[in-house]
Design a protein around this motif. Structure first.
Motif, short mmCIF file in Angstrom:
data_model
loop_
_atom_site.label_atom_id
_atom_site.label_comp_id
_atom_site.label_asym_id
_atom_site.label_seq_id
_atom_site.Cartn_x
_atom_site.Cartn_y
_atom_site.Cartn_z
N ALA C 209 0.82 -1.21 0.00
CA ALA C 209 0.00 0.00 0.00
C ALA C 209 0.85 1.26 0.00
O ALA C 209 0.46 2.28 -0.54
N ASP C 210 2.03 1.16 0.61
CA ASP C 210 2.87 2.36 0.70
C ASP C 210 4.01 2.34 -0.30
O ASP C 210 5.09 2.87 -0.03
N THR C 211 3.78 1.72 -1.47
CA THR C 211 4.83 1.63 -2.48
C THR C 211 5.47 2.98 -2.76
O THR C 211 6.69 3.12 -2.73
N THR C 212 4.63 3.97 -3.00
CA THR C 212 5.18 5.27 -3.39
C THR C 212 6.04 5.85 -2.27
O THR C 212 7.07 6.47 -2.52
N LYS C 213 5.61 5.65 -1.03
CA LYS C 213 6.39 6.19 0.09
C LYS C 213 7.74 5.49 0.20
O LYS C 213 8.76 6.12 0.46
N GLN C 214 7.71 4.17 -0.02
CA GLN C 214 8.98 3.42 0.02
C GLN C 214 9.92 3.90 -1.08
O GLN C 214 11.12 4.03 -0.86
N VAL C 215 9.33 4.19 -2.23
CA VAL C 215 10.18 4.68 -3.32
C VAL C 215 10.76 6.04 -2.95
O VAL C 215 11.94 6.31 -3.16
N GLN C 219 13.82 3.07 -0.80
CA GLN C 219 13.91 1.69 -0.35
C GLN C 219 13.58 0.66 -1.43
O GLN C 219 13.89 -0.51 -1.28
N THR C 220 12.90 1.10 -2.47
CA THR C 220 12.53 0.14 -3.52
C THR C 220 12.33 0.90 -4.83
O THR C 220 12.47 2.12 -4.87
#
Lengths: 291, 280, 427
Positions: C209-215, C219-220
């Motif tokens: 759900a937090d893909t964009t935040k991780q990017v 982190q990814t």
């Protein structure tokens, strides 16, 4: 005589100053204020930082912006040619002695007043359902799918709609130009045996060159700044192939959060059109003098 | 004798071509009218379905569209804004076009001409925010501010049109008046202004049309006020998730009538080639 | 520190501004307190008109005005720039909300008592939308929408088709439908935004759900997280119309309403448009399965409409009174009925029939926000998706996604990383 000259000069100055002031107040000053944003990372509201020339540097490395310039210029050139040829023919036709002139003039004016929503809906329908059906009936393979769904052909659809709408206005300007050609020019021409194409080329056209150059400038400007037809027809698609410069500036700058960057784009775009148009006007005024 | 017969022949060809060209206009217009009378449940994607006549010819859509857009009130605002803009444009722009057109050899006026005409190329998006702010600061966030902005926006194009038209009006006309002792100001209003009548009509049509259909300027300048113009009110019909095309088309047809009537009146003026008579 | 400085700057600008049009919560001549709402869903204009009338009829001290303009975002932004703030704004929980919070336009309403009645799931979603974590709460979630697959119930019953619960079942169902000579899906990909509907519906299951935040935190990458998603999206295309890019949203709604396809991957918001064409259509919805685990399914749902009180609103109590009125059960129920949406308030509401197939997810709070609520609109992910679906080049698409993301989010990424550096990775 000199007294008269002075009076004339003073009158011209008194006319110019207030009107120029009005223009500067509501065009030049907002433009400068807007251009200031091009040095910021503003989203259009809230706080922003100064980023110097970053937006301008980005602009020249942005593939999407580059693509939009290519598309827009291609569209503007082709549409300008198509529109001017067709509306000149139409103006000559509507200016000749025919029956039901008023009716025709009214009818050919209609495309210009239909709102963008109506035009968008009808032409979407036309390209999506009617053209492919016609192509199937006549066995034309190339048109059996919607041209608006093909990244290579969608610009043609935009071009057709732009031309369809713009012809009315250009025709009006040509007609008012044809009105300034005195009848006796034709009478004199008729004695020399000039008819048809020859008459047009040697007698009519030279006299309406000012209107031709106005139409050229207006066309190039209108199509370089094309926006409504894009919104109505493709919204920049398919595959971002019909994103015009104005569309990008509005969509990303106003609706999106790229206000600062798109302001830089707008400043550069403004300079580009001014250069093109001034060159155009210089060119056509030198032509006028030749004749 | 011979000449008249060839003219007659070519006129027929012209007529036939004009009628053929008309199909590109009749067809979309037919679709607009048919859709304006249909119900949403009559909308299909099949060609026979879309081209068919409505089941019932009822004015219900028009009535409803008038209600949703508060038609008479919006029409009043649109007429007010368009009318005043056109009037002011003809007075101010023709005067400025005359001044600049007659002084093309003067460096200063030539610069002013290019300066104003180049204003035509300013992308509206860059002006939006500053103008919204500026008009609010000046207390012009209302219909009057909108008119003022229109007068400025269409100034470049109209000045170009007027000064282009002037090149075909001989200076001799003014000089004759001047010999009689009339001032430049009076000469303009008495002689030049009436001669430019076909151009006034052209400018009126072009300006009125641009103003009549414009959404963006009133949207951002009058935002937050309860007054609507017709195009603003028509925005009510469309949203991303659903558009009532039937009501919208009915409403567009209604708002098309005033401007069409205006054009038909103006085009008679465009045809009055006053210059021809005057030159003789 | 930065925020405080900005606020005083904004105040200074506000004071020096000559703007006569600063409305605020000013009192009218008859002594009533004026409250103005601008909300961004023009399709709900009728509902808000009745709310406005009902409120004014029952209140002597407050006068409420609600406007529902089209292109409300442009209007709001131009009004903000001239320091002319409505008291309450009704917006969606998307990137614009994130920007407004970041720009200190919205007031912290965590003190408002009605907050206790909000479904926690939506409060978390609202929390997550903040670019960097803040103390306060800035939105009262009102109604949510849900996206998945709409299906023609009569057609399904007639053929005895079952609702799929895994990706494989889904593909099997599509094959079965095709075998009957019926088109499984309709797509309206000419309108680029509709490309996001299936994407979002599958992303909730296939990507964090937090893909964009991780990017943003470095982190990814999207290439890593969206690979499977992109592949599965391509696999759906053959089950749609031959040239999906020729049809727009309206065409697709009409086609589905006329029974030209069995299913239509779109959000619940499409229901009114579909029903306007065919009021007798029996349709229902189900959650889009995207993996082989039944249990990992989650409903794609986000805040469709929430109310924010602006910082500039002078009379917060009056604004809260308006919020109380809007948040009454029966007022909210009317909205849900009119807009076929999901309430963000706890309690028992009657959900629209079209959401039957999703109700257990809603009841159990198994919901995940739209990925696209985190995408900046100027990046035009919808157009990137359309390009991808036309060209079918997954690697180029993902690579472009990553580079575009860095390009369009440069300032946000820097802000996030500054924040991380200052606060440590305490999360």
């Amino acid at each position: 005589m000199t007294k008269h000259e002075n009076e004339r000069k003073r009158t011209f100055l008194l006319i110019t100053i207030p009107i120029l002031a009005l223009f500067i107040c509501f065009n030049t000053i907002p433009l400068i204020r807007g251009a200031m944003y091009s040095f910021t990372n503003s989203r259009g509201f809230g706080s922003h930082d100064w980023v110097g020339l970053r937006n301008y540097i980005d602009l020249f490395s942005d593939a999407r912006v580059g693509k939009s310039y290519l598309f827009t210029i291609k569209l503007a050139i082709v549409t300008t040619i198509v529109v001017n040829v067709l509306s000149l023919i139409l103006a000559l036709g509507l200016n000749s002695k025919i029956r039901a002139k008023g009716f025709f003039r009214g009818a050919y004016f209609l495309p210009n007043i239909l709102g963008a929503l109506v035009v968008g809906y009808i032409f979407n329908y036309f390209f999506t359902y009617i053209v492919p059906a016609l192509a199937d009936m006549t066995g034309m393979q190339g048109l059996s799918s919607s041209i608006l769904s093909s990244p290579n052909k969608a610009w043609i659809g935009v071009m057709i709609v732009c031309a369809w709408q713009a012809i009315a206005m250009n025709t009006i300007i040509y007609i008012s130009g044809l009105q300034t050609v005195p009848e006796d020019v034709y009478e004199a021409g008729g004695l020399d045996g000039a008819t048809g194409w020859k008459q047009f080329k040697h007698l009519t056209f030279p006299l309406i060159i000012p209107f031709f150059s106005i139409n050229m400038v207006l066309c190039v400007k209108n199509f370089l700044m094309v926006f409504d037809q894009i919104i109505a027809l493709t919204k920049g698609g398919p595959a971002q192939s019909t994103e015009s410069i104005s569309y990008l500036i509005y969509n990303n700058g106003m609706s999106g959060g790229q206000f600062g960057f798109q302001s830089a784009n707008a400043v550069v775009f403004f300079i580009v059109i001014v250069v093109i148009s001034v060159a155009q006007m210089k060119f056509s005024s030198s032509k006028e003098e030749q004749l | 004798m011979k000449q008249t017969s060839t003219v007659g022949k070519s006129n027929k060809t012209v007529l036939v071509l004009l009628i053929l060209g008309l199909s590109t206009i009749i067809f979309p217009l037919y679709m607009t009218v048919v859709i304006a009378f249909k119900q949403p449940s009559e909308m299909t994607n099949s060609i026979s379905g879309i081209l068919s006549l409505p089941k019932v010819w009822s004015l219900q859509n028009f009535r409803e569209a008038m209600e949703v857009t508060d038609f008479w009130n919006s029409l009043k605002n649109s007429l007010l804004i368009s009318g005043l803009t056109v009037g002011l444009s003809i007075l101010i722009h023709s005067l400025m076009g005359y001044t600049l057109g007659r002084n093309k050899s003067n460096k200063f006026y030539n610069f002013v001409y290019l300066f104003i005409v180049s204003g035509m190329f300013v992308p509206f998006a860059i002006l939006m925010m500053p103008l919204a702010k500026q008009t609010a600061e000046m207390g012009l966030a209302n219909w009057f501010g909108v008119i003022l902005l229109y007068v400025v926006f269409y100034m470049p194009m109209n000045i170009m049109l007027y000064s282009g038209y002037l090149t075909n009006i001989p200076l001799a006309l003014e000089e004759a008046a001047r010999v009689d002792g009339a001032s430049t100001w009076l000469t303009y209003w008495k002689i030049i202004f009436p001669i430019m009548k076909p151009m006034h009509a052209t400018v009126a049509v072009i300006t009125a049309l641009a103003v009549w259909n414009d959404v963006m300027t009133p949207l951002i300048i009058m935002a937050g006020s309860s007054e609507n113009t017709l195009p603003l009110a028509q925005l009510n019909f469309q949203s991303q998730f659903g558009t009532n095309y039937n009501l919208a088309f009915a409403s567009y047809l209604l708002s098309l009538i005033p401007i069409l009537v205006f054009y038909l009146i103006c085009q008679k003026q465009i045809l009055n080639g006053v210059v021809n008579g005057a030159v003789k | 520190m930065k925020r405080k400085g900005l606020r005083s700057l904004a105040l200074a600008v506000g004071l020096t501004s000559l703007a006569p049009a600063v409305w605020g919560c000013a009192s009218t001549s008859d002594g009533k307190i004026e409250v103005e709402i601008v909300q961004y869903k023009p399709e709900a204009a009728n509902y808000f008109k009745t709310v406005e009338d009902a409120f004014n009829a029952s209140h002597d001290d407050i006068h409420l005005t609600i406007s529902s303009p089209n292109d409300a975002m442009a209007i709001l932004k131009t009004r903000f720039i001239r320091e002319d703030y409505p008291d309450i704004i009704g917006i969606g929980g998307d990137i614009n909300y994130s920007y407004f919070v970041d720009a200190d336009i919205l007031a912290d309403i965590s003190g408002y008592e009605g907050m206790q009645n909000v479904n926690e799931g939506y409060l978390e979603i609202a929390e997550a939308l903040e670019l960097v974590p803040t103390e306060g709460t800035y939105i009262l979630p009102y109604a949510a929408n849900a996206a998945g697959i709409l299906y023609n119930r009569e057609m399904f019953e007639e053929h005895g088709w079952q609702i799929p619960e895994t990706w494989d079942e889904m593909l099997a169902l599509c094959d079965e439908i095709s075998a009957e000579g019926i088109l499984p899906f309709y797509f309206g990909f000419k309108d680029t935004w509709t490309c996001l509907a299936p994407w979002n519906a599958m992303a909730v299951e296939l990507a964090p759900a937090d893909t964009t935040k991780q990017v943003n935190k470095g982190q990814t990458t999207f290439t890593k997280e969206y690979g499977e998603l992109a592949e599965k999206y391509m696999a759906l295309l053959p089950y749609g119309p031959d040239d999906p890019f020729a049809y727009n949203y309206n065409d697709a709604c009409t086609a589905f309403a006329r029974g030209e396809s069995a299913m239509y991957p779109i959000g619940s918001y499409a229901a009114p448009q579909i029903l306007s064409v065919n009021p007798d259509l029996k349709m229902d919805s189900f959650v889009m399965p995207a993996s082989d685990e039944k249990e990992s399914r989650t409903l794609n749902s986000g805040i469709d409409l929430g109310f924010c009180v602006t910082e500039a609103c002078e009379n917060k109590e009056a604004a809260y009174e308006v919020l109380n009125f809007l948040y009454q059960d029966d007022t909210l129920q009317k909205y849900i009925d009119a807009q076929t949406s999901v309430p963000c308030k706890k309690g028992s509401f009657t959900l629209p029939a079209i959401l039957d197939g999703m109700s257990e997810f809603i009841a159990s709070g198994n919901m995940t926000d739209y990925q696209d609520h985190y995408y900046p609109s100027e990046m035009s992910v919808d157009a990137l998706l359309q390009t991808f679906l036309i060209e079918q080049d997954k690697d180029a698409f993902l690579k472009n996604f990553d580079t575009s993301w860095q390009r369009y989010n440069r300032d946000i990424i820097r802000m996030v990383q500054d924040y991380e550096a200052a606060h440590g990775s305490a999360e």
